[in-house]
Design a protein around this motif. Sequence first.
Motif, PDB file in Angstrom:
ATOM      1  N   TYR A  96     -43.685  53.671  52.812  1.00 36.84           N
ATOM      2  CA  TYR A  96     -44.949  54.393  52.644  1.00 36.84           C
ATOM      3  C   TYR A  96     -45.194  54.615  51.148  1.00 36.84           C
ATOM      4  CZ  TYR A  96     -41.995  58.555  52.042  1.00 36.84           C
ATOM      5  OH  TYR A  96     -41.051  59.445  51.588  1.00 36.84           O
ATOM      6  N   PRO A  97     -46.480  54.720  50.765  1.00 36.80           N
ATOM      7  CA  PRO A  97     -46.771  54.941  49.346  1.00 36.80           C
ATOM      8  C   PRO A  97     -46.563  56.408  48.973  1.00 36.80           C
ATOM      9  CG  PRO A  97     -48.809  54.805  50.584  1.00 36.80           C
ATOM     10  CD  PRO A  97     -47.706  54.554  51.573  1.00 36.80           C
ATOM     11  N   CYS A  98     -45.998  56.610  47.802  1.00 42.94           N
ATOM     12  CA  CYS A  98     -45.763  57.964  47.306  1.00 42.94           C
ATOM     13  C   CYS A  98     -46.477  58.101  45.979  1.00 42.94           C
ATOM     14  CB  CYS A  98     -44.259  58.175  47.138  1.00 42.94           C
ATOM     15  SG  CYS A  98     -43.840  59.597  46.138  1.00 42.94           S
ATOM     16  N   PHE A  99     -47.359  59.074  45.897  1.00 39.85           N
ATOM     17  CA  PHE A  99     -48.183  59.234  44.692  1.00 39.85           C
ATOM     18  C   PHE A  99     -47.693  60.383  43.814  1.00 39.85           C
ATOM     19  CE2 PHE A  99     -50.666  57.326  48.066  1.00 39.85           C
ATOM     20  CZ  PHE A  99     -51.273  56.255  47.440  1.00 39.85           C
ATOM     21  N   CYS A 100     -46.591  60.987  44.174  1.00 41.22           N
ATOM     22  CA  CYS A 100     -46.080  62.142  43.418  1.00 41.22           C
ATOM     23  C   CYS A 100     -45.680  61.730  42.002  1.00 41.22           C
ATOM     24  CB  CYS A 100     -44.828  62.708  44.081  1.00 41.22           C
ATOM     25  SG  CYS A 100     -45.108  63.397  45.705  1.00 41.22           S
ATOM     26  N   THR A 101     -45.946  62.603  41.062  1.00 37.77           N
ATOM     27  CA  THR A 101     -45.416  62.389  39.709  1.00 37.77           C
ATOM     28  C   THR A 101     -43.997  62.963  39.697  1.00 37.77           C
ATOM     29  OG1 THR A 101     -46.182  64.545  38.953  1.00 37.77           O
ATOM     30  CG2 THR A 101     -47.711  62.700  38.669  1.00 37.77           C
ATOM     31  N   ARG A 102     -43.252  62.610  38.655  1.00 39.23           N
ATOM     32  CA  ARG A 102     -41.894  63.157  38.522  1.00 39.23           C
ATOM     33  C   ARG A 102     -41.925  64.680  38.521  1.00 39.23           C
ATOM     34  NH1 ARG A 102     -37.740  59.531  36.597  1.00 39.23           N
ATOM     35  NH2 ARG A 102     -38.913  57.688  36.092  1.00 39.23           N
TER      36      ARG A 102
END
Length: 282
Positions: A96-102
Amino acid sequence: MKYLTRFAPSPTGYLHAGHAYSASLAYSYARESGGRFLLRLEDIDQTRCRPEFEEAIYEDLSWIGLEWETPVRRQSDHLEDYASVLEKFHDRGLIYPCFCTRAEITAEINRSAGAPHGPDGPLYPGTCRHLSDDERAEKYESGAPYALRLDMAVALAELGSTPLYFEELDKGVIEADPARFGDVVLARKETPTSYHLSVVYDDALQGVNLVVRGQDLFEATHLHRLLQFLMGLPTPKYKHHGLVSDLKGRRLAKRDKSATLRHMREEGYTPDDVQKLIGFKK
Ligand code: GLU
């Protein structure tokens, strides 16, 4: 058994004595068993790889007396291979795509006390796992960077109760425990694969039946075993060797200039001296 082994450096710096050890060990397993030895360039991170390091790899390995088959597989030439694996994984709901920044991931981890840790640090808390199709579409459209993560729960459900094993030469059979990696990143928008995905795919594609590499990659093998299962690939044997240290007992890193093969050559070392230094020859 005839071993097909490989040395798989990333051209992101000059090879040092530790690489010479790893390559020589892989080479000797192949030679002594009447097998084959390959060189593979793991150059998927194009921001860090440079052509001069690639040239230096050929020069330095030849200098210490190794020979390998050609053509050399360069991972950046085969990105479509990895993309097709990812497509299949996508169809099975495995990524699944994850758009979270570090920063967002760190904040989320800090919010939950006792967040689980894996071999590479705290595990991804799963924030993007449950985004709706609409939310995903909106994020893609915004052009935001993203990572493609393995949905570990879905992967383990596919596996069911079948245990996975791998054989470590000189040690025996080890049961793999991939769950500890959590939802690991398998690709990124700007780098459409990852070390884990490419190394597993390529080792199988090239028929490698003994993976020789440093102990620092031992943990990764637990994950690689799961990826082999998910891709329907055979499992090679493994030999994770101790890491060569410098004369002060510190682990060698690419940044230690004095330990590079090229520096040693300039200082007047012979290939024989190098083989002795790494404990390969008496
Ligand atoms: N490309 C990896 C590295 O340079 C090694 C991969 C492997 O041997 O599995 O660290």
